[in-house]
Structures are given as C-alpha cells and as structure tokens.
Design a protein around this motif. Structure first.
Motif, mmCIF file in Angstrom:
data_model
loop_
_atom_site.group_PDB
_atom_site.id
_atom_site.type_symbol
_atom_site.label_atom_id
_atom_site.label_comp_id
_atom_site.label_asym_id
_atom_site.label_seq_id
_atom_site.Cartn_x
_atom_site.Cartn_y
_atom_site.Cartn_z
ATOM 1 N N ALA A 1 0.827 -1.206 0.000
ATOM 2 C CA ALA A 1 0.000 0.000 0.000
ATOM 3 C C ALA A 1 0.856 1.248 0.000
ATOM 4 O O ALA A 1 1.830 1.347 0.757
ATOM 5 N N LEU A 2 0.473 2.201 -0.852
ATOM 6 C CA LEU A 2 1.015 3.548 -0.767
ATOM 7 C C LEU A 2 -0.038 4.392 -0.055
ATOM 8 O O LEU A 2 -1.170 4.492 -0.523
ATOM 9 N N LEU A 3 0.348 4.968 1.060
ATOM 10 C CA LEU A 3 -0.559 5.814 1.821
ATOM 11 C C LEU A 3 -0.114 7.260 1.671
ATOM 12 O O LEU A 3 1.047 7.588 1.938
ATOM 13 N N ALA A 4 -1.017 8.101 1.213
ATOM 14 C CA ALA A 4 -0.716 9.512 1.019
ATOM 15 C C ALA A 4 -1.382 10.299 2.144
ATOM 16 O O ALA A 4 -2.611 10.404 2.193
ATOM 17 N N ASP A 5 -0.569 10.835 3.057
ATOM 18 C CA ASP A 5 -1.082 11.537 4.234
ATOM 19 C C ASP A 5 -0.770 13.022 4.161
ATOM 20 O O ASP A 5 0.284 13.419 3.636
ATOM 21 N N PRO A 6 -1.642 13.877 4.711
ATOM 22 C CA PRO A 6 -1.299 15.298 4.817
ATOM 23 C C PRO A 6 -0.064 15.484 5.690
ATOM 24 O O PRO A 6 0.284 14.618 6.491
ATOM 25 N N VAL A 7 0.615 16.633 5.538
ATOM 26 C CA VAL A 7 1.736 16.932 6.427
ATOM 27 C C VAL A 7 1.191 17.157 7.826
ATOM 28 O O VAL A 7 0.021 17.494 8.026
ATOM 29 N N PHE A 8 2.037 16.993 8.823
ATOM 30 C CA PHE A 8 1.580 16.945 10.203
ATOM 31 C C PHE A 8 0.979 18.259 10.713
ATOM 32 O O PHE A 8 0.153 18.249 11.613
ATOM 33 N N ASP A 9 1.386 19.402 10.148
ATOM 34 C CA ASP A 9 0.871 20.656 10.701
ATOM 35 C C ASP A 9 -0.332 21.205 9.943
ATOM 36 O O ASP A 9 -0.829 22.285 10.252
ATOM 37 N N VAL A 10 -0.851 20.468 8.951
ATOM 38 C CA VAL A 10 -2.059 20.894 8.245
ATOM 39 C C VAL A 10 -3.280 20.648 9.134
ATOM 40 O O VAL A 10 -3.436 19.572 9.718
ATOM 41 N N VAL A 11 -4.141 21.649 9.249
ATOM 42 C CA VAL A 11 -5.372 21.502 10.029
ATOM 43 C C VAL A 11 -6.401 20.773 9.170
ATOM 44 O O VAL A 11 -6.691 21.181 8.044
ATOM 45 N N ILE A 12 -6.938 19.685 9.696
ATOM 46 C CA ILE A 12 -7.910 18.883 8.976
ATOM 47 C C ILE A 12 -9.312 19.388 9.294
ATOM 48 O O ILE A 12 -9.833 19.184 10.397
ATOM 49 N N GLU A 13 -9.910 20.069 8.340
ATOM 50 C CA GLU A 13 -11.258 20.608 8.478
ATOM 51 C C GLU A 13 -11.828 20.795 7.074
ATOM 52 O O GLU A 13 -11.080 20.799 6.090
ATOM 53 N N PRO A 14 -13.144 20.937 6.946
ATOM 54 C CA PRO A 14 -13.743 21.070 5.613
ATOM 55 C C PRO A 14 -13.200 22.269 4.849
ATOM 56 O O PRO A 14 -12.992 23.350 5.410
ATOM 57 N N LEU A 15 -12.965 22.065 3.565
ATOM 58 C CA LEU A 15 -12.491 23.133 2.697
ATOM 59 C C LEU A 15 -13.631 24.102 2.378
ATOM 60 O O LEU A 15 -14.803 23.710 2.404
ATOM 61 N N PRO A 16 -13.314 25.351 2.048
ATOM 62 C CA PRO A 16 -14.367 26.331 1.747
ATOM 63 C C PRO A 16 -15.294 25.895 0.607
ATOM 64 O O PRO A 16 -16.477 26.239 0.593
ATOM 65 N N GLU A 17 -14.766 25.120 -0.352
ATOM 66 C CA GLU A 17 -15.574 24.691 -1.491
ATOM 67 C C GLU A 17 -16.461 23.495 -1.185
ATOM 68 O O GLU A 17 -17.246 23.061 -2.033
ATOM 69 N N CYS A 18 -16.351 22.933 0.009
ATOM 70 C CA CYS A 18 -17.059 21.697 0.337
ATOM 71 C C CYS A 18 -18.020 21.922 1.496
ATOM 72 O O CYS A 18 -17.637 21.795 2.671
ATOM 73 N N PRO A 19 -19.271 22.270 1.196
ATOM 74 C CA PRO A 19 -20.248 22.481 2.277
ATOM 75 C C PRO A 19 -20.475 21.198 3.059
ATOM 76 O O PRO A 19 -20.395 20.094 2.513
ATOM 77 N N PHE A 20 -20.790 21.363 4.334
ATOM 78 C CA PHE A 20 -20.987 20.210 5.200
ATOM 79 C C PHE A 20 -22.149 19.344 4.728
ATOM 80 O O PHE A 20 -23.176 19.849 4.287
ATOM 81 N N LYS A 21 -21.949 18.037 4.867
ATOM 82 C CA LYS A 21 -23.014 17.100 4.553
ATOM 83 C C LYS A 21 -23.536 16.450 5.837
ATOM 84 O O LYS A 21 -24.399 15.605 5.808
ATOM 85 N N THR A 22 -23.012 16.845 6.957
ATOM 86 C CA THR A 22 -23.384 16.197 8.214
ATOM 87 C C THR A 22 -23.222 17.181 9.362
ATOM 88 O O THR A 22 -22.897 18.350 9.155
ATOM 89 N N ASP A 23 -23.438 16.695 10.563
ATOM 90 C CA ASP A 23 -23.371 17.525 11.763
ATOM 91 C C ASP A 23 -22.003 18.186 11.899
ATOM 92 O O ASP A 23 -20.962 17.539 11.808
ATOM 93 N N LEU A 24 -21.996 19.508 12.128
ATOM 94 C CA LEU A 24 -20.733 20.229 12.286
ATOM 95 C C LEU A 24 -19.904 19.694 13.441
ATOM 96 O O LEU A 24 -18.686 19.807 13.437
ATOM 97 N N ALA A 25 -20.560 19.119 14.431
ATOM 98 C CA ALA A 25 -19.836 18.680 15.629
ATOM 99 C C ALA A 25 -18.838 17.576 15.319
ATOM 100 O O ALA A 25 -17.888 17.356 16.074
ATOM 101 N N LYS A 26 -19.035 16.865 14.203
ATOM 102 C CA LYS A 26 -18.115 15.777 13.856
ATOM 103 C C LYS A 26 -16.737 16.317 13.512
ATOM 104 O O LYS A 26 -15.733 15.637 13.660
#
Length: 330
Positions: A287-312
């Motif tokens: 397997a090749l696993l492509a991961d974000p760099v460690f200091d990137v904040v993982i949260e929804p991008l501006p172009e991607c409106p939420f499809k579920t509860d914000l609390a997740k």
C-alpha cells in the motif's frame, strides 16, 4: 464470522488511461474525474486500471516482500525500530509466532511534530521555527531488510508517487478547488507499507478473529495492490453489510481516507474495511498511503459544504489526528 457465503461487491472499475495519454481530450479526462468523484461519494473505494505502473515491478516486489515475511520470526524482529509506524510489526495478541495473523513492515519519511522534518524559511531563533532536529513524532527510522528490498521498494515508489499526484489532481478538479485548497489536498507525504496475512482457522473466524480489524485509513488516499488468487479484503456496503473485494489482475484498489472525508465535509466516504484471510497460502498486500503533512489543520475546505453535523469536525492538525489513532506500540 465466515467467508464461505460472503457476497462480492461490485466496485467501479475506472480506466485512468486518459490521464497518462498526452493525446487524450479534456472531455476524456473530465469523464475520469466524474467517475472518480462518483465512486468517492458512494462507498469511497474503486478499482483503478490502465494506471501506468509496470505489473512486473509489482509482481517482483510482492515476491521480495513474501521472502522477507518467510524469514524466522527472530530475524524479522531485528527490523522492529521502536516506533509506532516504521519498521517491522506484528499482531500483538499473536499466540503462535509461526502463524501470525497479520504482520507488516513500513517505511515513512522523517516527521517532526510540526512539518515533516522540513524547516521553513524563517529565523531559526524564532519561537515559530520548526527545525529538522525536532524529535521525530513517529519514533525510530527505517530498517530495510536488505539493499535488494530497498532498491525495488524505492523504484515502486518512484512510479506510484506520480500516480498519486495525478489522482489528487483529478479529485481537485472535480471538487472545483481553489489554488489554496488544491495545495492543501495535494500536499501529501507518501509512505509505503507491506503486509502479510496468515490463514485464520475456522475456530478463529467463529470467535470473531480477523487478520486486520475494521478501520478507516487516516490519510488522504490509499493505493493498494493485493494478491490476485484470494478474496480477503472486505468493505461495508451502503446497507452496512460486509462484502468481499475480489482482486482484479493489473488493478489497484484506491480508497478514501479520513482526512479527505473531513476535507470534503463528509461528501467523500472514508471506507470502513478489514481483512479476513482463510486461504492456505499467506496473502501479501502493498500500500502507498498519502497523508497530509503533520501541521495541516484537517477541516472542511471552503468549497465543500458540510453534509453532516458540524460537531463531527473538530479542527485539529493531521499530526494530532494521526497520533491519536496509532497504537502506542505494535
């Protein structure tokens, strides 16, 4: 838990040829984009064919990995490096060390708590400086079994990394990402892992034992090649039922990771999967696993409106998100 009557799931088979053919049209590439986008929104997993990776290279690497896993346990254990991710590991509850349900060896680039070991162009005396000498968050470094293993693994990486870049290009195109969002998605650290799965007994399966417990991958995407003579990988379908993923010769299995799920506001599905292997011959996967760099904040991008509860979506760096999921020791 048995696999005797396990249904096989029909996953999309996506031809990636237009992304490799310079004579392909924009419409042909857009068709690939839409097919990948549809698959990522449905179950988050698909087959990729005509991907440009030489099959003989994959076959040779599988043979080399199998040779390593065939070594005596004490020989393999010499490559346990004391970290959580790199080096040799094995199922910690294995009772019979001659028949370990799951074992692996993995290779991950240097990572510090902030930025994957790379210092930015700022004053080293600044409190914000992120120096390469910072303690590596993943522990010990690589322990290659031998030069032969390393040469072939690095050659395989040299082919798969460009494929990863093109896949994330396709995903970014269909999501309509801005330059800033595209950079977040595409800025990934590739690392490679090799796993071996021994056959489970009928009693083990009746007790609910699996080679690899159900999980989602934490990163952006995973590109997987598996043995073609046995069905062992399983995913949950849209009804919540486990189904087998039949290997297709010459294909990769690509699945969405939890980071991409969060980047897209839960529009892309992070695939829940597991491995239950009952064939007499051990199963090898790469397997090749492509991961974000460690200091990137993982949260929804501006172009991607939420499809579920914000609390997740509690914003956190990928480093914090990743280390929360990694066991303290293999």
């Amino acid at each position: 838990m048995t696999v005797d009557n396990l249904p096989l799931i029909e996953l999309p088979i996506i031809d990636f040829g237009p992304y490799l053919d310079p004579s392909s049209t924009a419409e042909q590439r857009q068709a690939v984009d839409h097919a990948i986008d549809k698959a990522c929104r449905h179950l988050g997993i698909f087959y990729l064919v005509n991907h440009g990776i030489p099959q003989e290279l994959c076959d040779k690497m599988s043979v080399i990995a199998r040779q390593f896993f065939s070594l005596p346990f004490e020989e393999k254990r010499k490559h346990k490096v004391g970290g959580e991710v790199r080096g040799y590991w094995f199922t910690t509850n294995a009772e019979d060390l001659s028949n370990i349900p799951c074992e692996g060896i993995a290779f991950h680039p240097p990572v510090n708590q902030c930025s994957n070991g790379v210092a930015p162009d700022i004053d080293p005396a600044s409190p914000e400086a992120r120096l390469p000498t910072t303690h590596d968050a993943l522990g010990g470094q690589h322990s290659w079994p031998n030069d032969h293993f390393r040469a072939h693994a690095e050659e395989l990486l040299s082919h798969i990394v460009p494929l990863k870049v093109r896949l994330l290009d396709s995903i970014s195109n269909c999501l309509g990402l801005s330059d800033a969002s595209r950079k977040l998605v595409q800025n990934t650290v590739p690392h490679i892992a090799f796993n071996s799965y021994s056959s489970l007994t009928k009693a083990q399966m009746e007790e609910g034992v699996s080679n690899l417990v159900e999980h989602t991958d934490p990163g952006t995407i995973t590109i997987l090649t598996q043995d073609v003579d046995v069905v062992a990988l399983q995913v949950k379908d849209s009804d919540g039922k486990w189904c087998g993923v039949k290997p297709i010769p010459g294909s990769f299995v690509v699945n969405v990771g939890s980071s991409l799920n969060r980047f897209t506001g839960n529009q892309y599905v992070d695939t829940l999967h597991r491995v239950i292997h009952c064939s007499e011959k051990s199963r090898i996967s790469m397997a090749l696993l492509a991961d974000p760099v460690f200091d990137v904040v993982i949260e929804p991008l501006p172009e991607c409106p939420f499809k579920t509860d914000l609390a997740k979506f509690v914003p956190k760096t990928f480093g914090a998100f990743y280390l929360d999921q990694v066991p303290e020791d293999h």
